[in-house]
Design an enzyme around this catalytic site. Structure first.
Site, PDB file in Angstrom:
ATOM      1  N   LYS A 152       0.831  -1.213   0.000  1.00  0.00           N
ATOM      2  CA  LYS A 152       0.000   0.000   0.000  1.00  0.00           C
ATOM      3  C   LYS A 152       0.867   1.266   0.000  1.00  0.00           C
ATOM      4  O   LYS A 152       0.618   2.199  -0.765  1.00  0.00           O
ATOM      5  CB  LYS A 152      -0.965  -0.008   1.207  1.00  0.00           C
ATOM      6  CG  LYS A 152      -1.918  -1.204   1.165  1.00  0.00           C
ATOM      7  CD  LYS A 152      -2.933  -1.180   2.281  1.00  0.00           C
ATOM      8  CE  LYS A 152      -2.338  -1.347   3.663  1.00  0.00           C
ATOM      9  NZ  LYS A 152      -1.665  -2.647   3.871  1.00  0.00           N
ATOM     10  N   THR A 153       1.904   1.268   0.832  1.00  0.00           N
ATOM     11  CA  THR A 153       2.795   2.432   0.870  1.00  0.00           C
ATOM     12  C   THR A 153       3.499   2.591  -0.476  1.00  0.00           C
ATOM     13  O   THR A 153       3.611   3.693  -1.026  1.00  0.00           O
ATOM     14  CB  THR A 153       3.856   2.262   1.984  1.00  0.00           C
ATOM     15  OG1 THR A 153       3.179   1.956   3.199  1.00  0.00           O
ATOM     16  CG2 THR A 153       4.695   3.510   2.165  1.00  0.00           C
ATOM     17  N   ASP A 169      -1.703   6.432   6.306  1.00  0.00           N
ATOM     18  CA  ASP A 169      -1.720   5.014   6.636  1.00  0.00           C
ATOM     19  C   ASP A 169      -2.635   4.807   7.840  1.00  0.00           C
ATOM     20  O   ASP A 169      -2.807   5.727   8.648  1.00  0.00           O
ATOM     21  CB  ASP A 169      -0.281   4.578   6.980  1.00  0.00           C
ATOM     22  CG  ASP A 169      -0.076   3.086   6.782  1.00  0.00           C
ATOM     23  OD1 ASP A 169      -1.015   2.407   6.336  1.00  0.00           O
ATOM     24  OD2 ASP A 169       1.036   2.606   7.062  1.00  0.00           O
ATOM     25  N   THR A 226      -6.250  -1.680   6.844  1.00  0.00           N
ATOM     26  CA  THR A 226      -6.237  -3.141   6.751  1.00  0.00           C
ATOM     27  C   THR A 226      -7.646  -3.650   6.465  1.00  0.00           C
ATOM     28  O   THR A 226      -7.822  -4.725   5.929  1.00  0.00           O
ATOM     29  CB  THR A 226      -5.712  -3.762   8.059  1.00  0.00           C
ATOM     30  OG1 THR A 226      -6.325  -3.089   9.147  1.00  0.00           O
ATOM     31  CG2 THR A 226      -4.225  -3.639   8.151  1.00  0.00           C
ATOM     32  N   ARG A 264       6.491  -8.348   1.583  1.00  0.00           N
ATOM     33  CA  ARG A 264       7.422  -7.954   2.659  1.00  0.00           C
ATOM     34  C   ARG A 264       8.084  -9.190   3.258  1.00  0.00           C
ATOM     35  O   ARG A 264       9.294  -9.192   3.524  1.00  0.00           O
ATOM     36  CB  ARG A 264       6.689  -7.173   3.760  1.00  0.00           C
ATOM     37  CG  ARG A 264       7.569  -6.954   4.994  1.00  0.00           C
ATOM     38  CD  ARG A 264       6.952  -6.049   6.034  1.00  0.00           C
ATOM     39  NE  ARG A 264       6.857  -4.693   5.560  1.00  0.00           N
ATOM     40  CZ  ARG A 264       5.773  -3.921   5.680  1.00  0.00           C
ATOM     41  NH1 ARG A 264       4.695  -4.398   6.265  1.00  0.00           N
ATOM     42  NH2 ARG A 264       5.777  -2.697   5.232  1.00  0.00           N
TER      43      ARG A 264
END
Ligand SMILES: Nc1ncnc2c1ncn2[C@@H]1O[C@H](COP(=O)(O)OP(=O)(O)OP(=O)(O)O)[C@@H](O)[C@H]1O
Length: 357
Positions: free
Chosen positions: A77-78, A122, A171, A230
């Protein structure tokens, strides 16, 4: 599916397979982030739709619509918010819901934005209520009312804002109040990645880290990465260490499997805690149903740790089911641990059964 559960506990953050970023991730992730949409792996639908949204805005010479990105931690997302800014040729400001405690904090950020700037917020679902209400007006009318003074003498001073693009990340989109959700022009849900997509992420990262890896090596790491880039990048770094110290630096299937064996991340991405929960459920309770508290005592962990750290992934993988009568193992769980469920043993299965000889 409640992925949020996997994010917050201390235990989760210390695990190699935790989806949330740790200190080392933060330090190296900047170097591994794709810089434009063409480098961003997977999420085909989101990519195509976003490409259209951004191209159309560019053609009109307008600021892009506000974008809401939902999905589990570590899915990009970032990264995507940075790509949006880059594709629009705009600067980006990064902050998060928990960092905005008062409406004044948000007013300060909004009033200092440049025209066209991307504001990445965020964990937008964790913003305070007054800030959230200020954001409604800012998103819709590019205006905020700054309250000066207190009590009966308080006055609202309207402040014009330059047009900007808000990229909110959460989320769970369901956690957002509908008035906030409705103010986003484009909403994208990010899915967990397929192993083949993670393999591409791993090859790309290996190239950037100057590590040699073959196809089977990348596939081995991808299969253990729990659908999350990640985690794939983190496992790649640990395997690289192993390949360097114990071998010639090249990552093959054997090296990847041996390295991740050392870190107790198994072929499906389960770690020590996940396996302990599953083993207790199968070996001590015959596959359940068993109550959560009893299961937690059996593995020597807190109830919350089992429920919030281990279970979400086991449920997602179809290895464990939460039922009104308690936790139950699925046939896939027995197969994964190489055990045979109680009852008539499968003749000639050759597996070591719990109740077998
Ligand atoms: N589609 C992708 N292609 C290649 N790399 C990716 C992709 N998505 C994420 N990554 C990599 O995974 C890492 C984590 O991504 P990112 O920080 O964007 O996740 P996030 O969803 O914002 O996580 P969080 O919710 O915890 O902030 C980054 O290093 C990024 O480079």
């Amino acid at each position: 599916m409640n992925w949020d559960d996997e994010t917050d506990t201390g235990t989760a953050a210390e695990r190699l397979v935790a989806p949330a970023a740790d200190g080392e991730d933060t330090a190296v992730e900047a170097a591994l982030r794709p810089k434009d949409l063409s480098e961003f792996v997977g999420q085909e639908k989101v990519r195509q739709q976003l490409d259209l949204v951004l191209k159309a805005a560019r053609q009109r010479g307008a600021t892009a619509d506000h974008v809401l990105l939902s999905g589990a931690p570590g899915l990009g997302k970032t990264t995507l918010s940075m790509i949006i800014a880059a594709e629009m040729g705009a600067p980006i400001r990064i902050t998060s819901g928990p960092a905005i405690q008062h409406a004044g904090d948000l007013a300060a950020i909004l009033s200092s934005l440049q025209e066209g700037e991307v504001l990445f917020l965020d964990e937008i679902h964790r913003m305070s209520r007054p800030a959230e209400e200020m954001l409604y007006m800012a998103m819709e009318d590019f205006r905020v009312d700054v309250i000066v003074g207190k009590g009966p003498g308080a006055t609202a001073i309207p402040l014009e804002l330059p047009p900007f693009t808000l990229v909110g990340a959460t989320t769970r989109a369901g956690l957002l109040p509908p008035p906030l959700r409705d103010r986003f022009g484009f909403t994208a849900h990010m899915e967990f990645y397929e192993p083949a997509e993670l393999q591409r992420v791993i090859h790309r990262s290996a190239g950037l880290l100057d590590v040699e890896i073959d196809t089977a090596g990348a596939a081995e790491i991808a299969g253990r990465s729990r659908g999350t880039p990640r985690i794939a990048n983190r496992l790649l770094r640990r395997v690289r260490d192993y390949a360097q110290v114990r071998a010639d630096g090249v990552i093959t299937r054997e090296i990847a499997a041996a390295a991740l064996g050392v870190y107790e991340v198994d072929s499906r991405g389960l770690d020590r805690l996940d396996r302990a929960v599953l083993e207790a459920l199968l070996k001590l309770f015959g596959g359940g149903p068993v109550g959560l508290s009893t299961l937690a005592v059996a593995v020597g962990e807190e109830r919350e740790t089992v429920e919030e750290v281990a279970e979400p992934f086991l449920v997602r993988e179809g290895l464990l089911a939460r039922t009104p009568r308690g936790r139950v193992a699925t046939p896939a769980a027995w197969a994964h641990l190489g055990l045979v469920p109680p009852g008539p043993a499968a003749p000639g299965s050759g597996q070591q059964g719990l109740f077998g000889p």
